[in-house]
Design an enzyme around this catalytic site. Structure first.
Site, PDB file in Angstrom:
ATOM      1  N   CYS A 194      19.002 -80.015  47.979  1.00  0.00           N
ATOM      2  CA  CYS A 194      17.916 -79.856  48.100  1.00  0.00           C
ATOM      3  C   CYS A 194      17.350 -80.130  47.504  1.00  0.00           C
ATOM      4  O   CYS A 194      16.165 -80.371  46.860  1.00  0.00           O
ATOM      5  CB  CYS A 194      18.054 -78.057  47.010  1.00  0.00           C
ATOM      6  SG  CYS A 194      18.912 -78.595  45.287  1.00  0.00           S
ATOM      7  N   LYS A 231      29.782 -66.028  40.182  1.00  0.00           N
ATOM      8  CA  LYS A 231      29.913 -65.912  42.077  1.00  0.00           C
ATOM      9  C   LYS A 231      29.389 -66.429  43.155  1.00  0.00           C
ATOM     10  O   LYS A 231      28.114 -67.709  43.542  1.00  0.00           O
ATOM     11  CB  LYS A 231      28.683 -64.909  42.548  1.00  0.00           C
ATOM     12  CG  LYS A 231      29.282 -63.920  43.650  1.00  0.00           C
ATOM     13  CD  LYS A 231      29.254 -64.474  44.748  1.00  0.00           C
ATOM     14  CE  LYS A 231      28.586 -64.959  45.878  1.00  0.00           C
ATOM     15  NZ  LYS A 231      28.190 -65.402  46.728  1.00  0.00           N
TER      16      LYS A 231
END
Length: 501
Positions: free
Chosen positions: A282, A174
């Site tokens: 990140c 996903k």
């Protein structure tokens, strides 16, 4: 013509009619470039069913054959790397060279997974008891899923599915709905590489697709990368439904510069690591800790470098930094410049007035920005901004700097810039962070190691890819065997606890 992106289920593009859609934007123009279908629980069920059917065959495929398919997939990704990078640039906005680097780093994990015959070797002990042997084996978990973020639409999925598939699992991806096209190109390359139908599936969408993944009884493990609040949500809901979960969350990565450091090297690193990919990493350096007395000198050098950065469309080879991914995200990131000043910081560089070379004025632009004299209670320090805003904190000593890092709730990545080996050795031992760089600003581990932070940057017991990736996508089994001679009288009944002797 506007593009249309949908799901990939059972080895082919989904041909159903979606009830909900999302817009895909070109961040450099601010214009809608296409639409993506949003999955309902029915599409998730269909993808999981396809994966479950394929699992029965794929888990029994030899390691040699699995490696062969992975090698072929690697070659196809390399051959289509420019097309993959162009899709990333068109939907995420990062410059072409950065998108190409993302594909290359993802390929490192594919190459690591190609060694699966070696990675799945177990242990064997002969004659642990008289005539008894013991050995360990690792077997696939089953149907597994990956939920991945917008900032690396190719690399982060490739942190997950190569190892999962190499270990004998089947996979449901996903991806982010903001830049979904890369996932479909990767799916088509898997099919071309000879991966059986249903081993790799893609469902597009939002939370409506995520929740059925976390609840589905046939999905045995979920790997996630994203913000800390969502990582916590995925971990708590996935584990509550009996799944194995690794959920990598947010970060506030500190780069400490000691007075003995090479300040030109440190300034280059701070600009590169703070503003590459518009800060949407990140592992981006978002907090620069300048240890007295070098703060003013270091900020001055950073300002000189920032002034010359070329901000423009990612498709332009001259651009060094592109737009942010969406308009609302750009506005939220920019709001920290005002709130930082209100809370007492100094706006050393205002990215809102940085010139943009080419592109549309409607693009999601924010130039590199620097907030100086930031203190730990300010929101620009406590929040994960996830954009091109570098905050500078002044520290009076090494001890104050490391206390600052260790007090932070995040523990993803950190870096120390110094020319003193004793300081470096002390830092790597004392800092409470999962990935450490010494004169390396973005210490993302090579594929043979594992990626992951500490504290609120990770939920779960294993990191991504590398040896931890193999452990996450497999279960260990120990077999104890004895083969008595046919001429030997049958064993007598013995109700005592078995002992090895």
């Amino acid at each position: 013509m506007s593009k249309h992106v949908s799901h990939w289920i059972g080895g082919k593009p989904w041909d159903g009619e979606a009830g909900r859609h999302g817009d895909i934007y070109d961040p450099a123009t601010g214009q809608v470039s296409g639409q993506v279908d949003f999955a309902t629980p029915a599409e998730v069920d269909a993808a999981v069913a396809a994966a479950k059917d394929a699992l029965q065959t794929w888990r029994r495929v030899s390691l040699a054959k699995r490696a062969s398919v992975l090698f072929e997939f690697r070659e196809l990704v390399k051959a289509n790397a420019k097309e993959l990078a162009a899709l990333i640039t068109a939907e995420h906005g990062k410059v072409a060279s950065d998108a190409a680097g993302e594909v290359a780093r993802g390929l490192e994990v594919v190459e690591f997974a190609c060694g699966i015959p070696h990675l799945l070797k177990g242990g064997f002990s002969e004659n642990v008891s008289t005539g008894v042997d013991s050995y360990s084996i690792r077997q696939p978990v089953g149907v597994v899923a990956g939920i991945t973020p917008f900032n690396f639409p190719a690399m982060v999925p490739m942190w997950m599915f190569p190892l999962a598939i190499a270990c004998g699992n089947t996979f449901v991806l996903k991806p982010s709905e903001k830049d979904p096209s890369a996932s479909l190109l990767l799916a088509s390359l898997w099919a071309e590489a000879g991966l059986p139908d249903g081993v790799f599936n893609v469902v597009q969408g939002d939370k409506v697709a995520v929740d059925p993944i976390l609840a589905h009884p046939d999905i045995k493990a979920v790997s996630f990368v994203g913000s800390t609040p969502i990582a916590r949500y995925v971990y708590e809901n996935g584990t509550a439904n009996g799944k194995r979960v690794q959920a990598l969350g947010g970060a506030k990565n500190h780069m400490v510069v000691l007075p003995d450091a090479d300040l030109d090297l440190a300034a280059d690193a701070a600009v590169s690591a703070g503003f590459g990919s518009a800060g949407e990493r990140c592992m981006a350096v978002s907090a620069l800790v300048a240890v007295d007395p070098i703060g003013d000198d270091l900020v001055s050098r950073i300002k000189d470098r920032v002034a010359g950065l070329r901000v423009g469309p990612g498709s332009d080879d001259k651009s060094e930094m592109g737009p942010l991914v969406t308009g609302p995200h750009r506005d939220k990131v920019a709001s920290y410049l005002d709130s930082g000043v209100r809370e007492g910081a100094t706006l050393a560089v205002d990215g809102r007035v940085h010139p943009v070379i080419g592109g549309s004025s409607d693009g999601f632009w924010l130039g590199p920005s620097v907030l100086d004299h930031v203190t730990p209670e300010m929101s620009c320090y406590t929040d994960e901004i996830f954009g091109p805003v570098l905050v500078v904190v002044r520290a009076s000593s090494y001890d104050e700097a490391i206390d600052l890092i260790n007090a932070n709730p995040y523990g993803n990545g950190t870096a120390l810039f110094t020319t003193d080996g004793s300081h470096a050795r002390r830092f790597q031992n004392e800092v409470e962070v999962g990935m450490v760089g010494i004169n390396v600003p973005i210490p993302v581990p090579a594929a043979a190691y594992s990626f992951g932070g500490w504290k609120s940057s990770l939920f779960g017991d294993t990191h991504a890819y590398g040896p931890d990736g193999v452990r996450f996508f497999t279960r260990s089994k120990v077999v104890t065997s004895k083969w008595p001679r046919t001429a030997t009288p049958r064993a007598q009944l013995d109700l005592n606890f078995p002992r090895h002797r």
